[in-house]
Each structure stands twice: as C-alpha cells, then as structure tokens.
Design a protein around this motif. Sequence first.
Motif, mmCIF file in Angstrom:
data_model
loop_
_atom_site.group_PDB
_atom_site.id
_atom_site.type_symbol
_atom_site.label_atom_id
_atom_site.label_comp_id
_atom_site.label_asym_id
_atom_site.label_seq_id
_atom_site.Cartn_x
_atom_site.Cartn_y
_atom_site.Cartn_z
ATOM 1 N N ASP A 185 -13.462 -30.709 16.738
ATOM 2 C CA ASP A 185 -13.862 -29.491 17.440
ATOM 3 C C ASP A 185 -13.977 -29.651 18.952
ATOM 4 O O ASP A 185 -14.307 -28.692 19.651
ATOM 5 C CB ASP A 185 -15.164 -28.940 16.861
ATOM 6 N N ALA A 186 -13.688 -30.847 19.477
ATOM 7 C CA ALA A 186 -13.738 -31.043 20.928
ATOM 8 C C ALA A 186 -12.877 -32.238 21.323
ATOM 9 O O ALA A 186 -12.765 -33.203 20.564
ATOM 10 C CB ALA A 186 -15.178 -31.269 21.390
ATOM 11 N N LEU A 189 -3.690 -28.680 25.094
ATOM 12 C CA LEU A 189 -3.775 -27.222 24.957
ATOM 13 C C LEU A 189 -2.520 -26.664 24.293
ATOM 14 O O LEU A 189 -2.587 -25.800 23.421
ATOM 15 C CB LEU A 189 -3.959 -26.554 26.329
ATOM 16 N N ARG A 190 -1.375 -27.186 24.696
ATOM 17 C CA ARG A 190 -0.106 -26.717 24.131
ATOM 18 C C ARG A 190 -0.035 -27.006 22.632
ATOM 19 O O ARG A 190 0.329 -26.145 21.838
ATOM 20 C CB ARG A 190 1.070 -27.352 24.868
ATOM 21 N N THR A 191 -0.379 -28.228 22.253
ATOM 22 C CA THR A 191 -0.352 -28.589 20.832
ATOM 23 C C THR A 191 -1.311 -27.721 20.025
ATOM 24 O O THR A 191 -0.956 -27.237 18.948
ATOM 25 C CB THR A 191 -0.689 -30.082 20.642
ATOM 26 N N LEU A 192 -2.497 -27.510 20.537
ATOM 27 C CA LEU A 192 -3.477 -26.683 19.835
ATOM 28 C C LEU A 192 -2.945 -25.269 19.632
ATOM 29 O O LEU A 192 -3.080 -24.685 18.555
ATOM 30 C CB LEU A 192 -4.806 -26.674 20.583
ATOM 31 N N ARG A 193 -2.322 -24.731 20.661
ATOM 32 C CA ARG A 193 -1.734 -23.388 20.549
ATOM 33 C C ARG A 193 -0.614 -23.384 19.511
ATOM 34 O O ARG A 193 -0.520 -22.477 18.691
ATOM 35 C CB ARG A 193 -1.221 -22.941 21.925
ATOM 36 N N GLN A 194 0.225 -24.433 19.512
ATOM 37 C CA GLN A 194 1.347 -24.513 18.575
ATOM 38 C C GLN A 194 0.887 -24.569 17.117
ATOM 39 O O GLN A 194 1.562 -24.040 16.237
ATOM 40 C CB GLN A 194 2.219 -25.733 18.882
ATOM 41 N N VAL A 195 -0.232 -25.212 16.859
ATOM 42 C CA VAL A 195 -0.716 -25.316 15.474
ATOM 43 C C VAL A 195 -1.655 -24.174 15.093
ATOM 44 O O VAL A 195 -2.206 -24.163 13.998
ATOM 45 C CB VAL A 195 -1.376 -26.692 15.184
ATOM 46 N N GLY A 196 -1.843 -23.235 16.021
ATOM 47 C CA GLY A 196 -2.629 -22.046 15.701
ATOM 48 C C GLY A 196 -4.122 -22.170 15.891
ATOM 49 O O GLY A 196 -4.877 -21.339 15.388
ATOM 50 N N LEU A 197 -4.563 -23.191 16.614
ATOM 51 C CA LEU A 197 -5.999 -23.327 16.884
ATOM 52 C C LEU A 197 -6.329 -22.674 18.225
ATOM 53 O O LEU A 197 -5.555 -22.734 19.173
ATOM 54 C CB LEU A 197 -6.398 -24.801 16.895
ATOM 55 N N ARG A 198 -7.500 -22.036 18.267
ATOM 56 C CA ARG A 198 -7.938 -21.338 19.474
ATOM 57 C C ARG A 198 -8.846 -22.237 20.315
ATOM 58 O O ARG A 198 -9.662 -22.974 19.780
ATOM 59 C CB ARG A 198 -8.694 -20.074 19.096
ATOM 60 N N VAL A 199 -8.682 -22.147 21.622
ATOM 61 C CA VAL A 199 -9.507 -22.891 22.574
ATOM 62 C C VAL A 199 -10.312 -21.858 23.353
ATOM 63 O O VAL A 199 -9.750 -20.916 23.898
ATOM 64 C CB VAL A 199 -8.615 -23.717 23.530
#
Length: 137
Positions: A49-50, A63-73
């Motif tokens: 979570d962090a 940030l890019r990877t998180l966006r690609q896998v559908g996780l919100r920041v």
Amino acid sequence: MDLFESRERLDGYRAALRDTSRRVALGDFTRASGAEAMRQLLEEDPELDAVFAANDLMAIGALRTLRQVGLRVPEDVAVVGFDDIEAAAYTVPALTSVRSPMADQATATVRLLLGLIEGGSRERVVMPNDLVVRESS
C-alpha cells in the motif's frame, strides 16, 4: 548499490522504519528500473500500500506501472520519491517527494573541498531535507 548515495538512501529508509525486513527492489535511478521494481514488489506483495523510491525518476516509473495494472495512487498505493525534480509537480497525480537543498549542498561541498586543499581533515556533513507533500501520498 555501487553509489554512495544509493547505500545512504537505503540505510536511511531502513533506519527510519527500524525494520530491515521491508521489501526492497533495487533499481538504477531510471524510470524503467522504477517501473520494473514496482512490478517486482507487486508480485511479491499484491497488498502493498506504499512505496518510497530512491529518486523521483524511479517513482515516476512506479506510477506508470501502478496505472498499467489498474491501481489508484494514492487510494490503493501511496508513492513518494526523492530529489523533488521539476517533473514531480507535473505527474498525475503530482508526486510527493523529499527535497534536498542542492544549492546548500554545492556550497558545503566547495567549503569541504577548500578545507581539504588547505590541509584540513575530512568531515561528514548531513544536510536537512524537506518533504514536499503532493497528491501521490
């Protein structure tokens, strides 16, 4: 981990958490390595979570990877970088980052170098940092 800066940041991270069992994925201070490290961390711990990245470029890759896998920041995963480069304010979401006073570092370095040239001893200088809180945390 070949750079002094890399080792110091990792040691500082571990000291702040007082726990060396935290997951660590190594990179080379590039966006690509930050993206790959983020993938590795998510594979090891999907409930992560962090993330604290060793520099802002790696955080931008994360940030890019998180966006690609559908996780919100920051709702799903908070992200913090280090260096507070100009691009940090323009990522989506804007990146929280640790700011190092570059001008003060340069001045201290010159003073230390001049002191060594004049026959002084080596001394260690620790510069203060500031947390610049933005939308990613």
